[in-house]
Design an enzyme around this catalytic site. Sequence first.
Site, PDB file in Angstrom:
ATOM      1  N   ASN A 110      11.285 -34.630  28.377  1.00 27.86           N
ATOM      2  CA  ASN A 110      12.040 -36.030  27.987  1.00 27.86           C
ATOM      3  C   ASN A 110      10.914 -36.769  27.026  1.00 27.86           C
ATOM      4  O   ASN A 110       9.678 -36.632  27.084  1.00 27.86           O
ATOM      5  CB  ASN A 110      12.248 -36.569  29.221  1.00 27.86           C
ATOM      6  N   PHE A 124      11.677 -45.125  28.058  1.00 30.44           N
ATOM      7  CA  PHE A 124      12.130 -46.276  28.930  1.00 30.44           C
ATOM      8  C   PHE A 124      13.550 -46.938  28.598  1.00 30.44           C
ATOM      9  O   PHE A 124      13.652 -48.143  28.425  1.00 30.44           O
ATOM     10  CB  PHE A 124      10.969 -47.367  28.831  1.00 30.44           C
ATOM     11  N   LYS A 170       0.810 -45.606  38.504  1.00 35.39           N
ATOM     12  CA  LYS A 170       1.036 -44.058  38.365  1.00 35.39           C
ATOM     13  C   LYS A 170       0.217 -43.692  37.249  1.00 35.39           C
ATOM     14  O   LYS A 170       0.315 -44.313  36.100  1.00 35.39           O
ATOM     15  CB  LYS A 170       2.704 -43.949  38.075  1.00 35.39           C
ATOM     16  N   SER A 200       3.428 -42.704  30.912  1.00 31.37           N
ATOM     17  CA  SER A 200       4.530 -42.196  30.209  1.00 31.37           C
ATOM     18  C   SER A 200       4.194 -42.105  28.718  1.00 31.37           C
ATOM     19  O   SER A 200       3.430 -42.994  28.094  1.00 31.37           O
ATOM     20  CB  SER A 200       6.003 -43.007  30.052  1.00 31.37           C
TER      21      SER A 200
END
Length: 369
Positions: A121, A125, A221, A183
């Site tokens: 992906n 966001f 994360k 991300s």
Amino acid sequence: MILSAFSPLLKLPALAGLTRDTLLRMDPETAHGATISALKLGLAPQQGQPDGAELRTSLCGLDLANPVGMAAGFDKNAEVAAPLARMGFGMVEIGTVTPRPQAGNPKPRLFRIGPAQGVVNRMGFNNEGHEAAFARLKETRIPAALGVNIGANKDSADFVADYFLGVERFAELADYLTVNISSPNTPGLRNLQADEALKRLLGEVLSARAKARMRVPVFLKIAPDLDEAALDAIAETILATDLDGLIVSNTTISRDMVVGLENAGETGGLSGRPLFALSTRKLAQMRQRLPALPIIGVGGIHSAQSALAKIEAGANAIQLYSALVFGGLDLLDVIKRGLVAAVRAEGKTNIAQLVGRKTADWAEGRIGG
């Protein structure tokens, strides 16, 4: 991405025929939207029996019925936290949400790698922003721990300031917050994992929590693509703060596990089964560096055995998402039953007694290589 096990429950004409195979033939993002719609209409299975005592888990002061959570990325806009919780997840993490709404990257931006049970992906966001998510969550009570995953707008002049705003906004509603700086789809975001940038980020985030006067647990994360020097630096920074926990890991930019497969060359983060070994090794390496810190393991869980392995590597709790695309919602019950069986087979009484018992083997590559 998409959940894919609703076919027995999709009775409305507009949703009829959405079998798993049909959903997997759809464009992934279209199928995801259909699944969200089904959940909003109440067309989802609900957990039958309560979870057994073997699965009860304490995480940063949160009492979980079981240690299996829905990872961030599925419910980006806090639309279906309650249906997901009623399915039997021990925690549900919504988001990533950013201060202002943003459309995300151009489509197509979501790709399946079917033979490997992987997903790429580059969503970027995409979400409706803080206020939309806050309004929904303000009216929501769920039978699970509620996590809010916060991020930064792509065009923000100061990423750290956006995380400050996220903590301020959701501290009163969330059971825990996740600071997502890993991300690969927001340029420059992963730079916040490095040294002084991370120190400033955690300082501001924890300052925002203090200002909110809410002792909501905060997790960081991180990416699975960090080398051991970077892991050392992150651990050192964390130990100098009162950060509550870590989530290992986000998606990977590596394609070593899927070379030659269709869609493997697409730009973005790779998740799903191909990520399992890499993310679990990084989890174990961080467990060695942070022996007492609560860690949520995510990345590539696809079976009861892989869920157990993540726990044995050092995870106090786990999250999944991509595997449900290919395995359906039955996988949640399969995993929970498998964990109960593992606890009993070892003569133990609770899953917490299995946490970290193979950390060294995973960290040093004796298993999972």
